[in-house]
Motif scaffolding. Structure first.
Motif, PDB file in Angstrom:
ATOM      1  N   ILE A 204      24.418  30.134  42.977  1.00 29.23           N
ATOM      2  CA  ILE A 204      23.849  30.918  41.866  1.00 29.23           C
ATOM      3  C   ILE A 204      23.091  32.122  42.414  1.00 29.23           C
ATOM      4  O   ILE A 204      23.185  33.227  41.868  1.00 29.23           O
ATOM      5  N   ASN A 205      22.348  31.920  43.485  1.00 29.05           N
ATOM      6  CA  ASN A 205      21.615  33.025  44.099  1.00 29.05           C
ATOM      7  C   ASN A 205      22.555  34.150  44.512  1.00 29.05           C
ATOM      8  O   ASN A 205      22.243  35.344  44.348  1.00 29.05           O
ATOM      9  N   LYS A 206      23.710  33.790  45.060  1.00 25.66           N
ATOM     10  CA  LYS A 206      24.681  34.796  45.484  1.00 25.66           C
ATOM     11  C   LYS A 206      25.253  35.541  44.281  1.00 25.66           C
ATOM     12  O   LYS A 206      25.477  36.759  44.330  1.00 25.66           O
ATOM     13  N   MET A 207      25.516  34.810  43.187  1.00 29.50           N
ATOM     14  CA  MET A 207      26.015  35.452  41.972  1.00 29.50           C
ATOM     15  C   MET A 207      25.004  36.460  41.437  1.00 29.50           C
ATOM     16  O   MET A 207      25.366  37.579  41.055  1.00 29.50           O
ATOM     17  N   GLU A 208      23.758  36.063  41.420  1.00 30.19           N
ATOM     18  CA  GLU A 208      22.705  36.958  40.953  1.00 30.19           C
ATOM     19  C   GLU A 208      22.643  38.223  41.797  1.00 30.19           C
ATOM     20  O   GLU A 208      22.506  39.341  41.267  1.00 30.19           O
ATOM     21  N   GLN A 209      22.742  38.072  43.120  1.00 31.20           N
ATOM     22  CA  GLN A 209      22.656  39.232  43.995  1.00 31.20           C
ATOM     23  C   GLN A 209      23.856  40.151  43.831  1.00 31.20           C
ATOM     24  O   GLN A 209      23.721  41.383  43.859  1.00 31.20           O
ATOM     25  N   GLN A 210      25.031  39.562  43.631  1.00 30.52           N
ATOM     26  CA  GLN A 210      26.216  40.373  43.364  1.00 30.52           C
ATOM     27  C   GLN A 210      26.016  41.255  42.140  1.00 30.52           C
ATOM     28  O   GLN A 210      26.390  42.434  42.126  1.00 30.52           O
ATOM     29  N   LEU A 211      25.413  40.688  41.104  1.00 32.74           N
ATOM     30  CA  LEU A 211      25.187  41.475  39.886  1.00 32.74           C
ATOM     31  C   LEU A 211      24.133  42.548  40.101  1.00 32.74           C
ATOM     32  O   LEU A 211      24.266  43.669  39.607  1.00 32.74           O
ATOM     33  N   ARG A 212      23.069  42.225  40.818  1.00 31.95           N
ATOM     34  CA  ARG A 212      22.055  43.244  41.124  1.00 31.95           C
ATOM     35  C   ARG A 212      22.676  44.398  41.908  1.00 31.95           C
ATOM     36  O   ARG A 212      22.371  45.568  41.661  1.00 31.95           O
ATOM     37  N   ASP A 213      23.529  44.073  42.842  1.00 26.67           N
ATOM     38  CA  ASP A 213      24.162  45.104  43.667  1.00 26.67           C
ATOM     39  C   ASP A 213      25.155  45.947  42.884  1.00 26.67           C
ATOM     40  O   ASP A 213      25.516  47.046  43.316  1.00 26.67           O
ATOM     41  N   SER A 214      25.619  45.446  41.741  1.00 22.37           N
ATOM     42  CA  SER A 214      26.626  46.165  40.961  1.00 22.37           C
ATOM     43  C   SER A 214      26.060  47.388  40.257  1.00 22.37           C
ATOM     44  O   SER A 214      26.819  48.234  39.783  1.00 22.37           O
ATOM     45  N   LYS A 215      24.757  47.463  40.120  1.00 21.77           N
ATOM     46  CA  LYS A 215      24.062  48.565  39.421  1.00 21.77           C
ATOM     47  C   LYS A 215      24.236  48.523  37.912  1.00 21.77           C
ATOM     48  O   LYS A 215      23.832  49.457  37.204  1.00 21.77           O
ATOM     49  N   ILE A 216      24.828  47.446  37.390  1.00 15.26           N
ATOM     50  CA  ILE A 216      24.902  47.292  35.939  1.00 15.26           C
ATOM     51  C   ILE A 216      23.495  47.000  35.411  1.00 15.26           C
ATOM     52  O   ILE A 216      22.754  46.221  35.995  1.00 15.26           O
ATOM     53  N   ARG A 217      23.157  47.605  34.293  1.00 15.20           N
ATOM     54  CA  ARG A 217      21.838  47.425  33.704  1.00 15.20           C
ATOM     55  C   ARG A 217      21.894  46.442  32.531  1.00 15.20           C
ATOM     56  O   ARG A 217      22.962  46.105  32.034  1.00 15.20           O
ATOM     57  N   ASN A 218      20.745  46.008  32.107  1.00 15.60           N
ATOM     58  CA  ASN A 218      20.592  45.179  30.908  1.00 15.60           C
ATOM     59  C   ASN A 218      21.339  43.851  31.025  1.00 15.60           C
ATOM     60  O   ASN A 218      22.307  43.584  30.309  1.00 15.60           O
ATOM     61  N   ILE A 219      20.891  43.025  31.969  1.00 12.28           N
ATOM     62  CA  ILE A 219      21.490  41.710  32.196  1.00 12.28           C
ATOM     63  C   ILE A 219      20.432  40.637  31.966  1.00 12.28           C
ATOM     64  O   ILE A 219      19.388  40.628  32.615  1.00 12.28           O
ATOM     65  N   LEU A 220      20.710  39.748  31.046  1.00 10.65           N
ATOM     66  CA  LEU A 220      19.823  38.629  30.727  1.00 10.65           C
ATOM     67  C   LEU A 220      20.371  37.366  31.368  1.00 10.65           C
ATOM     68  O   LEU A 220      21.585  37.147  31.380  1.00 10.65           O
ATOM     69  N   GLN A 221      19.467  36.539  31.898  1.00  6.24           N
ATOM     70  CA  GLN A 221      19.860  35.246  32.465  1.00  6.24           C
ATOM     71  C   GLN A 221      19.136  34.137  31.721  1.00  6.24           C
ATOM     72  O   GLN A 221      17.926  34.184  31.522  1.00  6.24           O
ATOM     73  N   VAL A 222      19.908  33.134  31.301  1.00  4.74           N
ATOM     74  CA  VAL A 222      19.337  31.977  30.614  1.00  4.74           C
ATOM     75  C   VAL A 222      19.876  30.722  31.282  1.00  4.74           C
ATOM     76  O   VAL A 222      21.042  30.667  31.659  1.00  4.74           O
ATOM     77  N   GLU A 223      19.001  29.740  31.464  1.00  3.67           N
ATOM     78  CA  GLU A 223      19.403  28.535  32.185  1.00  3.67           C
ATOM     79  C   GLU A 223      18.627  27.332  31.653  1.00  3.67           C
ATOM     80  O   GLU A 223      17.449  27.443  31.330  1.00  3.67           O
ATOM     81  N   HIS A 224      19.319  26.200  31.589  1.00  6.83           N
ATOM     82  CA  HIS A 224      18.696  24.946  31.198  1.00  6.83           C
ATOM     83  C   HIS A 224      19.130  23.870  32.175  1.00  6.83           C
ATOM     84  O   HIS A 224      20.325  23.582  32.303  1.00  6.83           O
TER      85      HIS A 224
END
Length: 279
Positions: A204-224
């Motif tokens: 999950i940490n790697k997925m999050e970093q991939q998205l941060r590196d993509s420069k896409i804005r406005n990303i919400l994360q929800v987890e249970h």
């Protein structure tokens, strides 16, 4: 690999999170008369019997939708989801759990459009039979990841793309993010929902970093999560990475998540609702 069948897991706590968020996004779209487009990359069979052998084998729904079905009071943020479940079970007995396509059909108007992709032959056939009379729904037996290139951008500029692979193969974690980014680049006005299981936190940490590196804005994360992170086999939680979330979704989920935690995992308190990347 085609061994995964969602019928064994239908209605579990992960479905509750995924589908309650999906319904909130659909509620947002239907506030306007303009048509919307829905694409589901891994559609499954569309509908699942909770009384037959597959669902009964592990009975995962008992710690999911069954905990919410008979509630007399629940937060308004959960009502769209519960209303769609009840519409699928009109006799007031919980026997059918609707997959994402059937939930979306509950919101489908005459001028909206849905494209569904499912590779497993048996689930594809069930999906075709379920929607054989619905003209606005197109179903293909093909790789949903490839569909993000072939079907996007749609001619309709509003919509939702749900990416919900099985993650049977370890490389799917990386592939899912790459396809999410590819899909967004083709349909930047759409709402994108990427579901993921919490099995090993480092993935999950790697997925999050991939998205941060993509420069896409406005990303919400929800987890249970219903149990602490573990290196052992098995899912301890699930989450969604959401690009272009509806403007009220963050505040809605901050109210919904504590309720789900109380009802589905009172023994363990871990939920996440944050902007992974701000606007």
């Amino acid at each position: 690999m085609l061994s995964y069948r969602h019928a064994f897991h239908a209605g579990n706590f992960a479905d509750v999170l995924k589908h309650s968020v999906l319904c909130l996004c659909l509620e947002h779209l239907i506030k306007k008369e303009k048509p919307y487009f829905y694409l589901d990359t891994h559609s499954g069979a569309g509908s699942y019997s909770l009384t037959q052998a597959k669902a009964q084998q592990n009975q995962e729904f008992l710690n999911g939708i069954s905990q919410l079905w008979q509630l007399t009071t629940s937060p308004p943020e959960l009502q769209p989801y519960l209303n769609a479940i009840r519409a699928t079970n009109p006799k007031k007995a919980l026997s059918i759990y609707p997959g994402s396509p059937l939930l979306v059909q509950h919101y489908l108007r005459d001028h909206d459009y849905m494209r569904l992709y499912e590779l497993h032959p048996k689930d594809h056939d069930k999906l075709k039979a379920l929607f054989k009379k619905v003209q606005q729904i197109r179903i293909e037996q093909s790789d949903g990841f490839a569909a993000l290139k072939s079907a996007l951008p749609p001619h309709i500029k509003r919509g939702i793309v749900l990416i919900d692979p099985s993650y049977e193969i370890k490389t799917e974690y990386k592939t899912a993010i790459m396809q999410l980014i590819e899909g967004y680049n083709r349909f930047s006005t759409g709402i994108f929902l990427l579901w993921y299981p919490v099995v090993q936190r480092n993935r999950i940490n790697k997925m999050e970093q991939q998205l941060r590196d993509s420069k896409i804005r406005n990303i919400l994360q929800v987890e249970h999560c219903i149990a602490p992170d573990s290196s052992e086999h098995g899912m301890t939680g699930s989450g969604l990475l959401i690009i272009n979330p509806p403007w009220q979704l963050h505040s809605q989920l901050t109210k919904l998540l504590p309720f789900l935690q109380e009802k589905l995992s009172p023994q363990y308190n871990r939920t996440v609702c944050r902007h992974l990347v701000p606007e």
